[in-house]
Design an enzyme around this catalytic site. Structure first.
Site, mmCIF file in Angstrom:
data_model
loop_
_atom_site.group_PDB
_atom_site.id
_atom_site.type_symbol
_atom_site.label_atom_id
_atom_site.label_comp_id
_atom_site.label_asym_id
_atom_site.label_seq_id
_atom_site.Cartn_x
_atom_site.Cartn_y
_atom_site.Cartn_z
ATOM 1 C CG HIS A 149 -3.153 4.018 1.663
ATOM 2 N ND1 HIS A 149 -4.643 3.828 1.133
ATOM 3 C CD2 HIS A 149 -2.848 2.859 2.472
ATOM 4 C CE1 HIS A 149 -5.162 2.761 1.606
ATOM 5 N NE2 HIS A 149 -4.064 2.085 2.207
ATOM 6 N NE ARG A 204 -9.477 -6.166 6.464
ATOM 7 C CZ ARG A 204 -8.803 -5.125 6.269
ATOM 8 N NH1 ARG A 204 -9.341 -4.025 6.216
ATOM 9 N NH2 ARG A 204 -7.455 -5.303 6.787
ATOM 10 C CG ASP A 261 -9.257 6.192 -0.684
ATOM 11 O OD1 ASP A 261 -9.780 7.203 -1.002
ATOM 12 O OD2 ASP A 261 -9.970 5.243 -0.715
ATOM 13 N NE ARG A 262 -6.821 4.707 5.825
ATOM 14 C CZ ARG A 262 -7.713 4.722 6.930
ATOM 15 N NH1 ARG A 262 -7.663 5.582 7.754
ATOM 16 N NH2 ARG A 262 -8.613 3.822 7.363
ATOM 17 C CG HIS A 286 -4.650 -4.991 -1.781
ATOM 18 N ND1 HIS A 286 -3.792 -4.200 -1.448
ATOM 19 C CD2 HIS A 286 -5.683 -4.635 -0.894
ATOM 20 C CE1 HIS A 286 -4.130 -3.350 -0.479
ATOM 21 N NE2 HIS A 286 -5.482 -3.517 -0.031
ATOM 22 C CG ASN A 329 -9.105 -2.560 0.354
ATOM 23 O OD1 ASN A 329 -7.888 -2.354 0.414
ATOM 24 N ND2 ASN A 329 -9.930 -2.024 1.556
ATOM 25 C CG HIS A 330 -8.525 1.856 0.223
ATOM 26 N ND1 HIS A 330 -8.949 3.021 0.721
ATOM 27 C CD2 HIS A 330 -8.064 1.120 1.276
ATOM 28 C CE1 HIS A 330 -9.011 2.693 2.113
ATOM 29 N NE2 HIS A 330 -8.651 1.551 2.104
ATOM 30 C CG ASP A 379 -1.532 -1.208 1.476
ATOM 31 O OD1 ASP A 379 -1.313 -2.246 1.204
ATOM 32 O OD2 ASP A 379 -3.123 -1.144 1.841
ATOM 33 C CG ASP A 437 -5.212 -0.355 -0.748
ATOM 34 O OD1 ASP A 437 -6.246 -0.806 -1.342
ATOM 35 O OD2 ASP A 437 -5.405 -0.471 0.599
ATOM 36 C CG HIS A 482 -6.153 -5.781 2.723
ATOM 37 N ND1 HIS A 482 -6.809 -4.767 2.463
ATOM 38 C CD2 HIS A 482 -7.069 -6.655 3.376
ATOM 39 C CE1 HIS A 482 -8.225 -4.982 2.897
ATOM 40 N NE2 HIS A 482 -8.244 -6.213 3.261
#
Length: 407
Positions: free
Chosen positions: A81, A270, A111-112, A192, A140-141, A79, A108, A297
């Site tokens: 991010h 989750r 995001d964030r 992921h 997943n993002h 990730d 990923d 992840h």
């Protein structure tokens, strides 16, 4: 800083990609987010994302990284991010993609962090430049659900204003094209989230031919590991992978987590995907003559709540060591998340993995600190109130997103 222009004929060069990275780094320090179009005009964005999407759509659900010789290295990245500066450091530290330097990015990208769009576009530019050396898998993002909750949608709308919806929609379309897994040198499986179930076939009730098919919820005891053949046949071009129905594999691959308890069970925390134990890792490795599973992840916030599994303070953990090999989690976003409600920070390191000849299954780990100083930036999501580490997926929000996407 001159705006980036699309090259005549559309053929990217090493200089163009490095120029793009420099432009984004410069703008992150010197311009407010709403000025990004003065560096990356919408027409250049359109050309890049269209070119990249065409390449990605042609790839299978599982990409095979096989064109390797004794001088080749494969770098596996977890990730990132939206942490642009840490990504730029990683590329320089590990060595930029080249004929002998392969990359597998494990999802990923957004995001964030405050620079998800720039991060994603840098990676797409490397993909376009070196399509058979750089492999981008989906996380997943890379979904409508996550990007509407964790900042990427708001980031794009802030940066591109009245063209923001167009840019966001094009990004979502590109996310759908991202492959789900890779197999490196025939020995290493990367995805992921990780492993996945065999789809449960709909049970048809006896009687009239036209009676509706009823999907039965699989009992935990009936869950069994899926096969690579089933993964190859799954329909990946869905904005938000389903948690029910016949196409569960994409959701499992993107959302599942390892466990120290044996067997397969629903990932209750989750609300989507699975938990799988060391016995499943062994079964999968042995069946396909693999030596490693590399997944991502889980950052330090997610790992803090998981019994029996290591923390993410150095950017990686070895979660299962079994007879046939190992299961590794790699996380490449240091000091994550970079916006949080408390003064106490995880201050985790990020890491990446280097795989080399002869069989590319003996991982070398490189941990690294976050780049400091980094530009001041405001988060694009409500970091004080957002649910933590993707826990308790809000399925009603997902239903609404699916409905909106279909109109």
């Amino acid at each position: 800083m001159e705006p980036v222009t699309w090259p005549n004929g559309g053929t990217l060069t090493n200089e163009w990609v490095h120029g793009l990275m420099s432009s984004f780094e410069w703008s992150s320090w010197n311009l407010p987010p709403s000025q990004l179009p003065s560096v990356m005009p919408v027409n250049v964005f359109d050309s890049l994302i269209l070119t990249a999407s065409k390449i990605l759509h042609k790839e299978r659900n599982i990409v095979h990284v096989d064109d390797l010789d004794s001088d080749s290295k494969v770098v596996v990245v977890g990730d990132v991010h939206g942490q642009l500066h840490d990504l730029l450091f990683l590329l320089k530290d590990a060595g930029f993609p080249s004929q002998n330097q392969f990359y597998v990015f494990n999802g990923d990208y957004v995001d964030r962090g405050a620079w998800g769009l720039e991060t994603f576009l840098v990676l797409l530019s490397w993909k376009v430049l070196m399509p058979d050396r750089v492999f981008l898998l989906r996380g997943n993002h890379e979904s409508k659900y996550c990007t509407s909750m964790y900042g990427f949608e708001k980031e794009v709308l802030t940066k591109y204003g009245d063209k923001g919806k167009h840019v966001y929609r094009k990004c979502l379309g590109c996310f759908e094209a991202l492959p789900l897994a890779s197999i490196i040198a025939g020995h290493v499986y990367t995805a992921h989230g990780g492993l996945f179930r065999s789809p449960v076939l709909p049970k048809r009730t006896r009687g009239k031919k036209n009676r509706k098919v009823r999907l039965l919820e699989p009992e935990t005891s009936s869950l069994k590991l899926g096969t690579l053949e089933e993964l190859m046949q799954a329909r990946r071009s869905v904005l938000d992978p389903p948690w029910e129905g016949s196409n569960l594999i994409p959701g499992d691959v993107l959302w599942s987590d390892p466990s120290m308890s044996p067997g397969l069970s629903p990932n209750e925390q989750r609300g989507i995907g699975l938990l799988w134990g060391p016995d499943c890792t062994e079964e999968f490795l042995k069946k396909y003559e693999l030596k490693l599973i590399i997944r991502s992840h889980e950052g330090p916030d997610a790992r803090e709540k998981r019994d029996g599994l290591g923390g993410m303070d150095i950017g990686y953990t070895i979660d299962h060591s079994v007879e046939s090999g190992k299961l590794i989690t790699i996380f490449s976003a240091p000091d994550y998340p970079q916006f949080q409600a408390t003064e106490e920070r995880y201050r985790n390191k990020g890491a990446y993995i280097i795989l080399q000849a002869p069989d590319f299954s003996d991982p070398q780990f490189r941990s690294f600190e976050a780049v400091t100083p980094r530009p001041k930036a405001n988060p694009f999501y409500d970091f004080e109130n957002v649910i933590d580490s993707d826990d308790e997926m809000d399925k009603s929000a997902l239903d609404t997103n699916e409905e909106q996407a279909s109109h």
